[in-house]
Write a protein that holds these residues in place. Sequence first.
Motif, PDB file in Angstrom:
ATOM      1  N   ARG A 283       0.725  -1.389   0.033  1.00 58.54           N
ATOM      2  CA  ARG A 283      -0.110   0.043   0.075  1.00 58.54           C
ATOM      3  C   ARG A 283       0.653   1.198   0.007  1.00 58.54           C
ATOM      4  NH1 ARG A 283      -4.578   2.002  -1.418  1.00 58.54           N
ATOM      5  NH2 ARG A 283      -5.676   0.243  -0.797  1.00 58.54           N
ATOM      6  N   GLU A 284       2.005   1.223   0.761  1.00 60.50           N
ATOM      7  CA  GLU A 284       3.012   2.413   0.835  1.00 60.50           C
ATOM      8  C   GLU A 284       3.448   2.783  -0.527  1.00 60.50           C
ATOM      9  OE1 GLU A 284       5.015   1.564   4.170  1.00 60.50           O
ATOM     10  OE2 GLU A 284       3.748   2.850   5.660  1.00 60.50           O
ATOM     11  N   ALA A 285       3.964   1.503  -1.076  1.00 61.02           N
ATOM     12  CA  ALA A 285       4.624   1.657  -2.581  1.00 61.02           C
ATOM     13  C   ALA A 285       3.733   2.574  -3.400  1.00 61.02           C
ATOM     14  CB  ALA A 285       4.811   0.246  -2.969  1.00 61.02           C
ATOM     15  N   GLU A 286       2.461   2.043  -3.429  1.00 65.75           N
ATOM     16  CA  GLU A 286       1.331   2.663  -4.107  1.00 65.75           C
ATOM     17  C   GLU A 286       0.984   3.884  -3.997  1.00 65.75           C
ATOM     18  OE1 GLU A 286      -2.214   0.169  -4.057  1.00 65.75           O
ATOM     19  OE2 GLU A 286      -1.574  -1.671  -4.733  1.00 65.75           O
ATOM     20  N   ASN A 287       0.996   4.236  -2.790  1.00 63.72           N
ATOM     21  CA  ASN A 287       0.890   5.656  -2.138  1.00 63.72           C
ATOM     22  C   ASN A 287       2.133   6.446  -2.784  1.00 63.72           C
ATOM     23  OD1 ASN A 287      -0.842   4.690  -0.638  1.00 63.72           O
ATOM     24  ND2 ASN A 287      -0.008   5.052   1.419  1.00 63.72           N
ATOM     25  N   ALA A 288       3.120   5.950  -2.748  1.00 62.13           N
ATOM     26  CA  ALA A 288       4.407   6.764  -3.132  1.00 62.13           C
ATOM     27  C   ALA A 288       4.109   7.055  -4.958  1.00 62.13           C
ATOM     28  CB  ALA A 288       5.568   5.780  -3.142  1.00 62.13           C
ATOM     29  N   ALA A 289       3.689   5.972  -5.595  1.00 60.16           N
ATOM     30  CA  ALA A 289       3.349   6.121  -6.911  1.00 60.16           C
ATOM     31  C   ALA A 289       2.409   7.228  -7.269  1.00 60.16           C
ATOM     32  CB  ALA A 289       3.207   4.835  -7.636  1.00 60.16           C
TER      33      ALA A 289
END
Length: 214
Positions: free
Chosen positions: A124-130
Amino acid sequence: MSRPTLPEASADAGAGADLLRIVRINEEIKSVVGIAFRINIMALNAIFLAKRAGTTALGFGVLSNELRVFSQDLRTGMEALTGLVHACVAEVSRVLQDIRHTGLLRRAVADVERPGPAAVLARREAENAAHSAHLAELRKALQRALEDAFRLVELGSVLAKSAKIEAAYGQSFAGELSQVSGEFAGVVEEIRESLESLRRSAFFNPPREAGRAF
């Protein structure tokens, strides 16, 4: 039930404020489109007036036609800005969802301390960053489109001033031509003021806060 942490609440409020700013930006763009439409009508009337004035107003007629082209180019530029604004709305909405969903996941991980939820949180945090990176790119594209609009308005200003000079050669029509050229200058200045309002928007100049991704 655990509450959002202070950073989460702050980020949520920041994204919400961005949505409100985008709505205001869209309203300002609509205003510019309306003014561009007025210029188009004014230019058509000026072209007819120049034809009535005959050979003494040939230059004025040419400039009036160029101002008509300017109004059409400006409307096209505003349509591009509108498309970017809509994309920003979608991305800010995703960022808001990210903040809320990630906050819930983070608190769930803290409660259960198991690897499964932790892996979901990492994704989820990787998606947030994207999503945040995409929003940053949209901001830059919006800024570039705004600067393009400013350059176009500079051209409109030059055309309006040139039309005022040409109006002086209109002999018996000089008074009418001067009035029209003055109106051109006035509406171009309205556009400049609207664009300046956009440029001052906090959405185009976000605060430099550590850890803020939007």
